[in-house]
Design an enzyme around this catalytic site. Structure first.
Site, PDB file in Angstrom:
ATOM      1  CD  GLU A 148       0.416   0.958   3.206  1.00 42.40           C
ATOM      2  OE1 GLU A 148       1.261   0.749   4.073  1.00 42.40           O
ATOM      3  OE2 GLU A 148       0.121   2.108   2.810  1.00 42.40           O
ATOM      4  CG  LEU A 150      -3.148   3.279   1.778  1.00 39.81           C
ATOM      5  CD1 LEU A 150      -4.101   2.544   2.709  1.00 39.81           C
ATOM      6  CD2 LEU A 150      -3.890   3.752   0.531  1.00 39.81           C
ATOM      7  CD  GLU A 152      -0.714   7.771   9.868  1.00 35.03           C
ATOM      8  OE1 GLU A 152       0.100   6.879  10.119  1.00 35.03           O
ATOM      9  OE2 GLU A 152      -1.087   8.605  10.701  1.00 35.03           O
ATOM     10  CG  LEU A 247      11.240  18.938  -3.679  1.00 31.68           C
ATOM     11  CD1 LEU A 247      11.388  19.658  -5.031  1.00 31.68           C
ATOM     12  CD2 LEU A 247      12.624  18.536  -3.167  1.00 31.68           C
ATOM     13  CB  CYS A 257       5.341   4.546   7.077  1.00 29.36           C
ATOM     14  SG  CYS A 257       3.743   3.812   7.299  1.00 29.36           S
TER      15      CYS A 257
HETATM   16  C1  UDX Z   1       4.165   7.618   4.098  1.00 27.98           C
HETATM   17  C2  UDX Z   1       4.177   7.406   2.586  1.00 27.98           C
HETATM   18  O1  UDX Z   1       3.978   8.667   1.943  1.00 27.98           O
HETATM   19  C3  UDX Z   1       3.059   6.447   2.198  1.00 27.98           C
HETATM   20  O2  UDX Z   1       3.104   6.224   0.797  1.00 27.98           O
HETATM   21  C4  UDX Z   1       3.285   5.134   2.950  1.00 27.98           C
HETATM   22  O3  UDX Z   1       2.313   4.185   2.603  1.00 27.98           O
HETATM   23  C5  UDX Z   1       3.243   5.400   4.433  1.00 27.98           C
HETATM   24  O4  UDX Z   1       4.246   6.344   4.778  1.00 27.98           O
HETATM   25  P1  UDX Z   1       2.824   8.987   5.878  1.00 27.98           P
HETATM   26  O5  UDX Z   1       3.654   8.255   6.881  1.00 27.98           O
HETATM   27  O6  UDX Z   1       1.380   9.184   6.127  1.00 27.98           O
HETATM   28  O7  UDX Z   1       2.946   8.240   4.442  1.00 27.98           O
HETATM   29  O8  UDX Z   1       3.499  10.435   5.762  1.00 27.98           O
HETATM   30  P2  UDX Z   1       3.989  11.358   4.573  1.00 27.98           P
HETATM   31  O9  UDX Z   1       2.885  12.225   4.128  1.00 27.98           O
HETATM   32  O10 UDX Z   1       4.722  10.560   3.584  1.00 27.98           O
HETATM   33  O11 UDX Z   1       5.053  12.279   5.364  1.00 27.98           O
HETATM   34  C6  UDX Z   1       6.120  11.600   6.037  1.00 27.98           C
HETATM   35  C7  UDX Z   1       6.913  12.619   6.844  1.00 27.98           C
HETATM   36  O12 UDX Z   1       7.630  13.484   5.949  1.00 27.98           O
HETATM   37  C8  UDX Z   1       6.040  13.510   7.723  1.00 27.98           C
HETATM   38  O13 UDX Z   1       6.698  13.742   8.963  1.00 27.98           O
HETATM   39  C9  UDX Z   1       5.959  14.814   6.911  1.00 27.98           C
HETATM   40  O14 UDX Z   1       5.771  15.952   7.732  1.00 27.98           O
HETATM   41  C10 UDX Z   1       7.341  14.839   6.261  1.00 27.98           C
HETATM   42  N1  UDX Z   1       7.354  15.615   5.023  1.00 27.98           N
HETATM   43  C11 UDX Z   1       6.657  15.166   3.948  1.00 27.98           C
HETATM   44  C12 UDX Z   1       8.104  16.783   4.956  1.00 27.98           C
HETATM   45  O15 UDX Z   1       8.726  17.186   5.934  1.00 27.98           O
HETATM   46  N2  UDX Z   1       8.136  17.486   3.793  1.00 27.98           N
HETATM   47  C13 UDX Z   1       7.438  17.082   2.687  1.00 27.98           C
HETATM   48  O16 UDX Z   1       7.497  17.769   1.665  1.00 27.98           O
HETATM   49  C14 UDX Z   1       6.672  15.891   2.773  1.00 27.98           C
END
Ligand code: UDX
Length: 427
Positions: A148, A150, A152, A247, A257
Site C-alpha cells: 500500500e 497510503l 495518513e 520538497l 512508516c
Molecule cells: C508515508 C508514505 O507517503 C506512504 O506512501 C506510505 O504508505 C506510508 O508512509 P505517511 O507516513 O502518512 O505516508 O506520511 P507522509 O505524508 O509521507 O510524510 C512523512 C513525513 O515526511 C512527515 O513527517 C511529513 O511531515 C514529512 N514531510 C513530507 C516533509 O517534511 N516534507 C514534505 O514535503 C513531505
C-alpha cells in the site's frame, strides 16, 4: 465483478482497504481480535481520524457490502481473497517484527479454500511473501504481494486514485486475479514478481524520505549562501525528473512508516551483504534536523533555554492526522526540554501530553499556549495556524519571536506585525 474478500487487521491499512474495496463493489468482511474495536466498527464508529473514512464505513454498512467480525470463523476464511493488513512494527534492532503476520498465516492455512489467494498488504522485508508461502504450505493457495502507498490524512484518495497499483506474484494467474479487484480504478497496474513488489514499497518510502532530507539540508545551505529555499525548491521541482512533491522543508520526517521502513531497509541490505550508506546518511541527517531546529529556537531566544517558556504549535507528525508516532514535533520538543525549556503545547487534535515527552503543558487553545512565552515554534503545518490572531499574539507573548520550522507563515507579514521571525532557508 464483485469478489468475496476477507481483511485480517483493521488498522489504518486494513480499515481503509476494507472500506474502499466495499466501495468498489466487493463483498468484504474485516476481522480483528480487538473486540471493542470491532463492536465500534459494527455500530459505524470510525476508530481512526481519516478524511472520508467514516462516510465509506457507513456506506459499506448500509449496502451490507462491509461487515466486521471479532472471530475468524471458518466461512470468513473460505473467501477467495484473504488480505493480510497486520502490524509489522520496528523491532529493537531496527528489523521488521513479523510475528503477527506469521502467526496469522499459521492459524488460517488449513481453513483456506482451494484457489484462495493470500494478499499481503503489510510492509514486509523482501522475501516475506516466500516465507508466508512456505508457512501456508499449500500448492492450491498463492501468496501475492500488494503493497500500500497510503499517506495518513489522504489514505482514501491514495487508495482510490493511486499513481499505480503494484502486484507481486510468481504465478501470473494469481496476479491477474488480484488485478481484477482493482478493475474499477483507472490507475496503471504494475505486475512484477513478489520480491520486486516488496522492494518497491521500501524503495518508495526511502526515496521520499531522502528527498525530504535533501530539501532540509538544501534549506540549511540556502541560509548560508543567501538563497531562498522556496525559490530553489520551485526551480528544482519544476524539473519533471525531480517533481515538486516532498520538497517542503520541515523539522524532519516522522510517522509510523518512514522511520520504520528506513531502518528495515538499512538492516535488510546489511543482512544481505550491502552497507546502504546513502540511507544511513539520510537517517542521520534526519536526527540532525531535529537538533538544527532546537538550535534555531535557542538562537532566537538569544540565551540558554533553562527556565525559558516556549510555545510549541503542533504535536502530530504532520498536519491532517492525529498520529503522533515518531513525530518530529516530539523529538524537537524533547531536545528543548533537555535544554531546560518550559514547554506550552497546542495542537488541534492532540489534547494530552503524548508519551515520549517528559514534561510540558498541553493547552486547548493556541492563545493560552502562547501567552507570556519568549518564543513560539511551529512544528506541524496545520493550516489553522495561518489564521491565528498573530497581532494579538504579538502583544500577549512576553517576547514576540517565532521559529517557523514548517515555513508555514509569510515572513514579511509576521515581521510587519512586529515579530522576530525565522524559518528554514528563507531570506
Ligand atoms: C508515508 C508514505 O507517503 C506512504 O506512501 C506510505 O504508505 C506510508 O508512509 P505517511 O507516513 O502518512 O505516508 O506520511 P507522509 O505524508 O509521507 O510524510 C512523512 C513525513 O515526511 C512527515 O513527517 C511529513 O511531515 C514529512 N514531510 C513530507 C516533509 O517534511 N516534507 C514534505 O514535503 C513531505
Amino acid at each position: 465483478m464483485p469478489k468475496q474478500i476477507t481483511i485480517i487487521g483493521t488498522g489504518y491499512v486494513g480499515l481503509t482497504t476494507g472500506a474502499c474495496m466495499a466501495y468498489l463493489g466487493h463483498q468484504v468482511v474485516c476481522i480483528d481480535t480487538n473486540v471493542e474495536k470491532i463492536a465500534e466498527l459494527k455500530s459505524g464508529i470510525c476508530p481512526i481520524y481519516e478524511k472520508g473514512l467514516p462516510e465509506l464505513l457507513s456506506m459499506g454498512l448500509e449496502t451490507e457490502r462491509l461487515s466486521f467480525s471479532a472471530t475468524a470463523d471458518l466461512d470468513l476464511l473460505q473467501n477467495e481473497f484473504i488480505f493480510l493488513c497486520l502490524p509489522t512494527p520496528q523491532a529493537e534492532d531496527g528489523r521488521a517484527e513479523l510475528a503477527a503476520i506469521y502467526e496469522v498465516a499459521e492459524s488460517v492455512k488449513s481453513s483456506l479454500s482451494s484457489k484462495a489467494i493470500v494478499v499481503n498488504k503489510s510492509t514486509v522485508p523482501v522475501g516475506t511473501s516466500k516465507v508466508l508461502s512456505e508457512i501456508i504450505g499449500r500448492e492450491d493457495v498463492e501468496v501475492v504481494s500488494n503493497p500500500e502507498f497510503l499517506r495518513e490524512g489522504s489514505a482514501i484518495e491514495d487508495f482510490l486514485k493511486p499513481d499505480r497499483i503494484i502486484i507481486g506474484a510468481d504465478a501470473m494467474e494469481a496476479s491477474d486475479r488480484v488485478a481484477e479487484l482493482y478493475s474499477n480504478l483507472e490507475s496503471p497496474i504494475i505486475q512484477v514478481d513478489c520480491a520486486s513488489a516488496e522492494t518497491v514499497k521500501y524503495a518508495t518510502n526511502s526515496f521520499l524520505a531522502m528527498k525530504v532530507s535533501f530539501v532540509n539540508a538544501l534549506a540549511a545551505v540556502c541560509e548560508l549562501v543567501g538563497a531562498d529555499i522556496d525559490s530553489v525548491a520551485k526551480g528544482l521541482g519544476t524539473d519533471n525528473r525531480v517533481g515538486s512533491k516532498f520538497l517542503q522543508p520541515g523539522p524532519g520526517w516522522g510517522g509510523s512508516c518512514f522511520p520504520k521502513d528506513m531502518q528495515a531497509l538499512v538492516k535488510l541490505a546489511s543482512d544481505s551483504g550491502y552497507k546502504f550508506e546513502l540511507l544511513e546518511a539520510v537517517v542521520d541527517a534526519n536526527a540532525q534536523q531535529f537538533e538544527r531546529i532546537a538550535e534555531k529556537v535557542k538562537k532566537a531566544v538569544g540565551k540558554p533555554l533553562r527556565g525559558v517558556h516556549v510555545a510549541v504549535l503542533g504535536l502530530t507528525f504532520k498536519a491532517g492526522t492525529d498520529d503522533v508516532r515518531n513525530s518530529p514535533a516530539i523529538a524537537v520538543s524533547q531536545l528543548l526540554l533537555e535544554l531546560g525549556a518550559q514547554l506550552n503545547f497546542y495542537d488541534p487534535l492532540v489534547k494530552s501530553l503524548p508519551k515520549g515527552l517528559s514534561d510540558g503543558i498541553v493547552y486547548d487553545s493556541a492563545e493560552s499556549a502562547v501567552a507570556n512565552t519568549e518564543v513560539i515554534v511551529i512544528l506541524t503545518e496545520w493550516p489553522e495556524f495561518r489564521d491565528l490572531d498573530w497581532v494579538k499574539f504579538q502583544r500577549i507573548a512576553k517576547e514576540p519571536k517565532i521559529v517557523d520550522a514548517r515555513n508555514l507563515l509569510d515572513p514579511r507579514s509576521l515581521r510587519d506585525i512586529g515579530f522576530d521571525y525565522t524559518s528554514l532557508g528563507r531570506k
